[in-house]
Design an enzyme around this catalytic site. Structure first.
Site, PDB file in Angstrom:
ATOM      1  N   ASP A  13       7.962 -23.793 -53.419  1.00  0.00           N
ATOM      2  CA  ASP A  13       8.888 -23.085 -52.513  1.00  0.00           C
ATOM      3  C   ASP A  13       9.090 -22.356 -51.382  1.00  0.00           C
ATOM      4  O   ASP A  13       7.924 -22.595 -51.008  1.00  0.00           O
ATOM      5  CB  ASP A  13       9.574 -22.116 -53.858  1.00  0.00           C
ATOM      6  CG  ASP A  13      11.044 -21.229 -53.241  1.00  0.00           C
ATOM      7  OD1 ASP A  13      11.983 -21.921 -53.109  1.00  0.00           O
ATOM      8  OD2 ASP A  13      11.508 -20.424 -53.730  1.00  0.00           O
ATOM      9  N   SER A  14       9.986 -22.095 -50.607  1.00  0.00           N
ATOM     10  CA  SER A  14      10.235 -20.983 -49.515  1.00  0.00           C
ATOM     11  C   SER A  14       8.948 -19.776 -49.779  1.00  0.00           C
ATOM     12  O   SER A  14       8.871 -19.379 -49.115  1.00  0.00           O
ATOM     13  CB  SER A  14      11.322 -20.865 -49.076  1.00  0.00           C
ATOM     14  OG  SER A  14      11.954 -20.023 -49.813  1.00  0.00           O
ATOM     15  N   TYR A  45      13.793 -20.585 -46.429  1.00  0.00           N
ATOM     16  CA  TYR A  45      14.551 -22.208 -45.771  1.00  0.00           C
ATOM     17  C   TYR A  45      15.439 -22.232 -45.984  1.00  0.00           C
ATOM     18  O   TYR A  45      16.041 -23.359 -44.749  1.00  0.00           O
ATOM     19  CB  TYR A  45      13.991 -23.050 -47.317  1.00  0.00           C
ATOM     20  CG  TYR A  45      12.074 -23.721 -46.785  1.00  0.00           C
ATOM     21  CD1 TYR A  45      11.402 -22.909 -45.876  1.00  0.00           C
ATOM     22  CD2 TYR A  45      12.146 -24.633 -47.895  1.00  0.00           C
ATOM     23  CE1 TYR A  45      10.187 -23.213 -46.286  1.00  0.00           C
ATOM     24  CE2 TYR A  45      10.530 -24.554 -47.615  1.00  0.00           C
ATOM     25  CZ  TYR A  45      10.007 -24.523 -47.163  1.00  0.00           C
ATOM     26  OH  TYR A  45       8.649 -24.551 -47.482  1.00  0.00           O
ATOM     27  N   GLY A  46      16.608 -21.183 -46.005  1.00  0.00           N
ATOM     28  CA  GLY A  46      18.450 -21.804 -46.237  1.00  0.00           C
ATOM     29  C   GLY A  46      18.566 -22.261 -44.665  1.00  0.00           C
ATOM     30  O   GLY A  46      19.574 -22.030 -44.597  1.00  0.00           O
ATOM     31  N   CYS A  76      12.697 -25.986 -55.411  1.00  0.00           N
ATOM     32  CA  CYS A  76      13.735 -24.749 -54.280  1.00  0.00           C
ATOM     33  C   CYS A  76      14.858 -26.401 -53.603  1.00  0.00           C
ATOM     34  O   CYS A  76      14.802 -26.993 -53.660  1.00  0.00           O
ATOM     35  CB  CYS A  76      12.610 -25.168 -52.016  1.00  0.00           C
ATOM     36  SG  CYS A  76      13.835 -24.505 -50.968  1.00  0.00           S
ATOM     37  N   ASN A  77      15.878 -25.617 -53.990  1.00  0.00           N
ATOM     38  CA  ASN A  77      17.152 -25.921 -53.839  1.00  0.00           C
ATOM     39  C   ASN A  77      17.658 -27.342 -52.497  1.00  0.00           C
ATOM     40  O   ASN A  77      17.767 -28.105 -51.921  1.00  0.00           O
ATOM     41  CB  ASN A  77      18.914 -25.525 -54.447  1.00  0.00           C
ATOM     42  CG  ASN A  77      18.936 -25.533 -56.116  1.00  0.00           C
ATOM     43  OD1 ASN A  77      18.833 -26.211 -55.976  1.00  0.00           O
ATOM     44  ND2 ASN A  77      17.869 -24.506 -56.669  1.00  0.00           N
ATOM     45  N   THR A  78      16.917 -26.167 -51.418  1.00  0.00           N
ATOM     46  CA  THR A  78      17.026 -26.226 -50.070  1.00  0.00           C
ATOM     47  C   THR A  78      16.252 -27.306 -49.597  1.00  0.00           C
ATOM     48  O   THR A  78      16.686 -28.693 -49.145  1.00  0.00           O
ATOM     49  CB  THR A  78      17.163 -24.781 -49.110  1.00  0.00           C
ATOM     50  OG1 THR A  78      17.437 -23.887 -49.299  1.00  0.00           O
ATOM     51  CG2 THR A  78      16.735 -25.707 -47.317  1.00  0.00           C
ATOM     52  N   GLU A 156      14.743 -11.037 -52.854  1.00  0.00           N
ATOM     53  CA  GLU A 156      13.524 -10.876 -52.915  1.00  0.00           C
ATOM     54  C   GLU A 156      13.226  -9.873 -52.687  1.00  0.00           C
ATOM     55  O   GLU A 156      12.693  -9.113 -52.718  1.00  0.00           O
ATOM     56  CB  GLU A 156      13.829 -11.582 -51.824  1.00  0.00           C
ATOM     57  CG  GLU A 156      12.211 -11.989 -51.420  1.00  0.00           C
ATOM     58  CD  GLU A 156      11.899 -13.658 -51.045  1.00  0.00           C
ATOM     59  OE1 GLU A 156      10.855 -13.949 -50.424  1.00  0.00           O
ATOM     60  OE2 GLU A 156      12.166 -14.502 -51.965  1.00  0.00           O
ATOM     61  N   CYS A 188      19.854 -22.035 -56.646  1.00  0.00           N
ATOM     62  CA  CYS A 188      18.782 -22.059 -55.746  1.00  0.00           C
ATOM     63  C   CYS A 188      18.225 -21.030 -56.878  1.00  0.00           C
ATOM     64  O   CYS A 188      18.730 -20.348 -57.551  1.00  0.00           O
ATOM     65  CB  CYS A 188      19.155 -20.947 -54.849  1.00  0.00           C
ATOM     66  SG  CYS A 188      18.640 -19.799 -54.281  1.00  0.00           S
ATOM     67  N   THR A 189      17.499 -21.793 -56.468  1.00  0.00           N
ATOM     68  CA  THR A 189      16.594 -21.330 -57.427  1.00  0.00           C
ATOM     69  C   THR A 189      15.704 -19.536 -57.947  1.00  0.00           C
ATOM     70  O   THR A 189      14.781 -18.778 -57.937  1.00  0.00           O
ATOM     71  CB  THR A 189      14.892 -21.812 -56.976  1.00  0.00           C
ATOM     72  OG1 THR A 189      14.362 -21.032 -56.023  1.00  0.00           O
ATOM     73  CG2 THR A 189      14.678 -23.314 -57.248  1.00  0.00           C
ATOM     74  N   HIS A 190      16.200 -19.117 -56.279  1.00  0.00           N
ATOM     75  CA  HIS A 190      16.323 -17.200 -56.398  1.00  0.00           C
ATOM     76  C   HIS A 190      17.439 -16.751 -58.503  1.00  0.00           C
ATOM     77  O   HIS A 190      16.827 -15.863 -58.312  1.00  0.00           O
ATOM     78  CB  HIS A 190      16.276 -16.485 -55.171  1.00  0.00           C
ATOM     79  CG  HIS A 190      15.417 -16.656 -54.373  1.00  0.00           C
ATOM     80  ND1 HIS A 190      15.074 -17.852 -53.731  1.00  0.00           N
ATOM     81  CD2 HIS A 190      14.717 -15.586 -53.986  1.00  0.00           C
ATOM     82  CE1 HIS A 190      13.701 -17.142 -53.052  1.00  0.00           C
ATOM     83  NE2 HIS A 190      13.998 -16.502 -52.869  1.00  0.00           N
TER      84      HIS A 190
HETATM   85  N1  DGL Z   1      14.580 -20.776 -53.439  1.00  0.00           N
HETATM   86  C1  DGL Z   1      14.914 -21.559 -52.000  1.00  0.00           C
HETATM   87  C2  DGL Z   1      16.401 -22.094 -52.762  1.00  0.00           C
HETATM   88  O1  DGL Z   1      16.266 -22.638 -53.754  1.00  0.00           O
HETATM   89  C3  DGL Z   1      16.059 -20.387 -51.112  1.00  0.00           C
HETATM   90  C4  DGL Z   1      15.403 -19.506 -50.603  1.00  0.00           C
HETATM   91  C5  DGL Z   1      15.443 -19.874 -49.121  1.00  0.00           C
HETATM   92  O2  DGL Z   1      16.526 -19.365 -48.241  1.00  0.00           O
HETATM   93  O3  DGL Z   1      14.536 -19.989 -48.896  1.00  0.00           O
HETATM   94  O4  DGL Z   1      16.937 -22.956 -52.080  1.00  0.00           O
END
Ligand code: DGL
Length: 272
Positions: A13-14, A45-46, A76-78, A156, A188-190
């Site tokens: 992930d990011s 990453y977003g 990570c979805n992004t 975060e 988003c995995t957060h």
């Molecule tokens: N966890 C990342 C996702 O699932 C997003 C966080 C980021 O912007 O880095 O997209």
């Protein structure tokens, strides 16, 4: 594929959001060894361009391939939105690659939802990955998307259950785009960390909206695939390793929000 059950599962992930996917995988598959890479040097990453995300993914993918992972999960979805096909090509017959999107799309189709909301980073929403993939399977599904860029940094920073997070969540969920939906994909995995708060928001409004967290759906999907392909490690409890591209002590503390036990982060300067 040149893979066997004894190899590890790699995921990245990011930063540390993907640890929600690691937790879900450990619940489903307790004997596996996980190799986690958090690209903390490039967080978030977003708001990065698709080309940049593909470059990061390629570098991390090569690292996980060098560790001989049988499976690589883009936690990570992004990155899943813009780099899934690229990573599949890179891995070739060395590893099975999973994004966090496909299993959720299948779930939407299987449960016959017709009005779907999606919240995620700017990168995920601008890519239209969920909308395109859902509508490729069923063009009659309405997909309503909203970028919610404040949520990942908010989570975060530890704001997951208090006044600030309530206000931010309410502001986003009140958006006109999300008013007429049966389900909300937390893309988003957060976001599994605020799933409870989102459910409470809908309960308070007396609205019936099913809230889908991608981490659990993806872990169940991967387990099924591994059983079908003889890739489950039944032998011994595996060892897990956690790498980050940039290390700070405060990061190591924050991992506790996302991961049940305290973990030692290993600094791996892949990009230097
Ligand atoms: N966890 C990342 C996702 O699932 C997003 C966080 C980021 O912007 O880095 O997209």
């Amino acid at each position: 594929m040149n893979t066997n059950a004894q190899q590890a599962i790699g995921l990245f992930d990011s930063g540390i959001g993907g640890l929600t996917v690691a937790n879900a995988l450990i619940n489903q598959l307790p004997n596996e060894s996980l190799i986690y890479f958090g690209d903390t040097a490039h967080l978030p990453y977003g708001d990065k361009s698709a080309d940049t995300i593909r470059y990061f993914t390629k570098t991390i993918g090569n690292f996980l391939l060098s560790k001989e992972c049988k499976i690589i999960v883009i936690a990570c979805n992004t990155a899943s939105s813009v780099a899934y096909e690229m990573l599949q090509n890179l891995a070739g017959d060395k590893a099975h690659v999973f994004s966090v999107i496909e299993a959720v799309v299948d779930e939407i189709i299987r449960k016959k939802y017709k009005k779907v909301g999606v919240i995620g980073t700017l990168g995920t929403i601008n890519s239209n990955a969920y909308k395109t993939k859902i509508n490729a399977k069923d063009a009659t599904v309405e997909v309503h998307q909203l970028a919610t860029p404040l949520l990942a940094p908010m989570i975060e920073s530890g704001f997951v259950d208090g006044q600030i997070s309530h206000l931010v969540i309410e502001e986003y969920l009140n958006a006109p785009e999300l008013q007429d939906i049966e389900t909300l994909i937390l893309a988003c995995t957060h976001y599994p960390l605020i799933k409870k708060e989102i459910e409470e928001y809908y309960a308070k409004k007396n609205k019936k909206v099913d809230v889908l967290a991608t981490n659990e759906i993806v872990a169940i999907h991967i387990k099924k695939f591994m059983i079908e392909n003889g890739l489950v490690n039944y032998e011994k409890k595996g060892k897990n390793s956690f790498y980050v591209s940039d290390y700070t002590e405060s990061f190591e503390k924050t991992t506790q929000l996302f991961y049940k036990e305290s973990i030692d982060l290993i600094q791996m300067p892949l990009f230097k």
